[in-house]
Design an enzyme around this catalytic site. Structure first.
Site, PDB file in Angstrom:
ATOM      1  N   ASP A 113       1.080  -0.770   0.325  1.00  0.00           N
ATOM      2  CA  ASP A 113       0.357  -0.404  -0.072  1.00  0.00           C
ATOM      3  C   ASP A 113       1.132   0.912   0.040  1.00  0.00           C
ATOM      4  OD1 ASP A 113      -1.670   1.916   0.532  1.00  0.00           O
ATOM      5  OD2 ASP A 113      -2.954   1.076   2.152  1.00  0.00           O
ATOM      6  N   ILE A 247     -19.898   7.716   2.301  1.00  0.00           N
ATOM      7  CA  ILE A 247     -20.671   7.780   3.454  1.00  0.00           C
ATOM      8  C   ILE A 247     -20.426   8.965   3.665  1.00  0.00           C
ATOM      9  CG2 ILE A 247     -20.610   6.793   6.135  1.00  0.00           C
ATOM     10  CD1 ILE A 247     -21.516   4.775   3.535  1.00  0.00           C
ATOM     11  N   ASP A 256      -6.349   1.824   5.312  1.00  0.00           N
ATOM     12  CA  ASP A 256      -5.232   0.622   6.135  1.00  0.00           C
ATOM     13  C   ASP A 256      -6.374  -0.957   6.414  1.00  0.00           C
ATOM     14  OD1 ASP A 256      -3.484   3.043   5.872  1.00  0.00           O
ATOM     15  OD2 ASP A 256      -4.368   3.586   7.864  1.00  0.00           O
TER      16      ASP A 256
END
Length: 379
Positions: A113, A247, A256
């Site tokens: 990542d 949202i 993460d």
């Protein structure tokens, strides 16, 4: 030691809240993995609060920890997860370790990542960017957001041709087998090129003030490199796309958590493949997306249950005038990770059914794709 279900996770740590290793460890353990944790920072809380205390783990300290693991025969894991590393020197230590583990175990599943920034803002040392580029060929899966894709490829993701060009660079030039673009804004041009079953869900929709949804969506795109013999007509990979309802509000640690869940659900080489049209990556991405959305909706509902004074709305101008307001907002919006364990164990069942990934047939066959292919080949 069972190395197949053992993960080494190298990323940030906070005492309170759920980002970095705090967001990744519990889900991985819940799904049956042993997790060895190396923390690249030791902070009281995440940076969204506007103030924090703690220390960064420097290159020498990281090297010392990894040496201790090596000397005791503990660097034997089947999976590696790396996230936020704030400095170039420390990142070089992590890169050297990844290459060592890859050489030792060619079947290592390494999810990288490349945490560098978001929303056109970089929050690591600029010297980290070329290190991440050099590390791409060591990874099995990468999970950048749209801004990080742009940093890694130099391509602005504003059209289908741009997505094609960026994926070609990541797959062919850098040799990344699996790419997940964890968030992508659907421009009108991109929206028009999507599979028909995806387009309808991208239309802005009216929502009530009590709904957790903001009324718009983002895309998740995953791409798995085809074997060289199967690349015909300019095709480079199998691409799937999904849309995710945004949202309301701001949450930290979402990326993460998502990366940890993609790694958890990605099968080992000995596992049976999913049924077509799914790929191992699209299946893992769908499950991860469903779990994350369930936890976000649950967190939103918890926030709404608090007294109004304890859940101020996002307003940067007011936050600048009142630091305590920002702290209160961040505190209220910490992910409800423990309370959301059923969303992790039963993705798509406890959640809202979101996370479906649709095969993007014809992705590489459009005229724009052909132009991108000629451009990237220097034609």
């Amino acid at each position: 030691m069972d190395t197949h279900n053992r993960v080494l996770s190298i990323q940030s740590h906070v005492c309170s809240g759920y980002v970095g290793n705090r967001a990744a460890t519990f889900p991985l353990q819940l799904l049956g993995y042993d997790v060895d944790v190396v923390n690249t920072v030791q902070f009281s809380n995440h940076s969204g609060y506007g103030r924090l205390k703690g220390t960064r783990t420097d290159a020498d300290q990281l090297g010392s920890i990894l040496l201790g693991l090596e000397e005791n025969g503990l660097l034997r894991m089947g999976r590696l997860l790396t996230g936020y590393v704030p400095g170039a020197a420390a990142l070089m230590v992590v890169a050297d370790l990844a290459r060592k583990l890859r050489a030792r175990n060619p079947e290592l599943i390494y999810l990288l990542d490349p945490v560098m920034g978001d929303d056109n803002k970089i929050y690591v040392a600029p010297e980290c960017v070329p290190i991440y580029k050099d590390l791409l060929d060591c990874a099995t899966i990468i999970t950048p957001n749209w801004f990080e894709v742009e940093l890694l490829t130099g391509v602005k993701l504003d059209s289908p041709a741009a997505i094609q060009e960026a994926l070609r660079i990541l797959h062919v030039q850098h040799g990344v087998p699996h790419v997940v673009i964890s968030s992508l804004l659907p421009t009108p041009e991109i929206s028009a090129s999507l599979p028909p079953s995806t387009r309808g869900d991208l239309q802005p929709n009216g929502v009530s003030s009590s709904s957790p949804y903001a009324g718009d969506t983002q895309l998740v795109v995953c791409s798995s490199l085809l074997p060289e013999a199967e690349r015909s007509g300019g095709s480079v990979s199998i691409v799937h796309v999904g849309n995710v309802k945004r949202i309301r509000g701001y949450f930290s640690g979402v990326g993460d958590l998502f990366s940890a869940l993609v790694l958890a659900h990605f099968p080992s080489p000995s596992d049976p493949p999913p049924q077509e049209p799914d790929t191992p990556l699209s299946r893992a991405t769908a499950l991860a997306t469903s779990s994350v959305q369930g936890i976000l909706v649950s967190t939103h509902h918890y926030v709404q249950s608090l007294p109004e004074a304890e859940r101020p709305e996002t307003d940067q101008e007011l936050d600048l005038k009142d630091a305590e307001r920002r702290v209160m907002r961040m505190r209220a919006r910490e992910l409800r990770l423990i309370q959301g364990k059923d969303y992790i164990l039963n993705p798509g069942q406890e959640g809202k059914g979101e996370g479906r990934m649709i095969r993007w047939d014809g992705f590489w066959n459009s005229e724009e794709g052909e132009r991108a292919g000629r451009f990237s080949q220097g034609g």
